[in-house]
Write a protein that holds these residues in place. Structure first.
Motif, short mmCIF file in Angstrom:
data_model
loop_
_atom_site.label_atom_id
_atom_site.label_comp_id
_atom_site.label_asym_id
_atom_site.label_seq_id
_atom_site.Cartn_x
_atom_site.Cartn_y
_atom_site.Cartn_z
N PRO A 279 0.84 -1.21 0.00
CA PRO A 279 0.00 0.00 0.00
C PRO A 279 0.87 1.25 0.00
O PRO A 279 1.98 1.25 0.53
N ALA A 280 0.35 2.29 -0.61
CA ALA A 280 1.08 3.54 -0.67
C ALA A 280 1.21 4.11 0.74
O ALA A 280 0.36 3.91 1.60
N ALA A 281 2.30 4.85 0.96
CA ALA A 281 2.52 5.46 2.27
C ALA A 281 1.44 6.50 2.53
O ALA A 281 0.99 7.18 1.61
N LYS A 282 1.06 6.63 3.79
CA LYS A 282 0.05 7.61 4.14
C LYS A 282 0.60 9.01 3.93
O LYS A 282 1.74 9.30 4.29
N ALA A 283 -0.22 9.87 3.37
CA ALA A 283 0.18 11.26 3.20
C ALA A 283 0.07 11.96 4.54
O ALA A 283 -0.84 11.72 5.32
N GLU A 284 1.04 12.81 4.80
CA GLU A 284 1.00 13.55 6.06
C GLU A 284 -0.02 14.66 5.95
O GLU A 284 -0.06 15.39 4.98
N ASN A 285 -0.84 14.78 6.98
CA ASN A 285 -1.85 15.83 7.01
C ASN A 285 -1.20 17.04 7.67
O ASN A 285 -0.92 17.04 8.86
#
Length: 75
Positions: free
Chosen positions: A52-58
């Protein structure tokens, strides 16, 4: 297509394949879990990376819910 031999009981092509059954499968459908290629020189194609793609930082803080105020006039 690759010619294979079932090493365990499995299902492919609308039928159950018994151990030692010989049949052909598309290269991308080859499963080393229950089949082996008839040709020992054949190598299965590399599977695409399915991580899975890395989570984008909010970067913006989450808004907190403000308590609802009663807009009805008091009786």
């Amino acid at each position: 297509m690759v010619k294979v031999i079932a090493t365990a009981k499995g299902y492919f092509g609308g039928r159950i394949r018994e151990i030692d059954a010989k049949f052909s499968v598309p290269d991308e459908m080859f499963s080393d879990r229950w089949m082996k290629p008839e040709d020992p020189e054949w190598t299965p194609p590399k599977k695409p990376d399915t991580k899975p793609a890395a989570k984008a930082e909010n970067k913006t803080p989450a808004k907190t819910a403000e308590p609802k105020t009663d807009t009805k006039p008091a009786v």
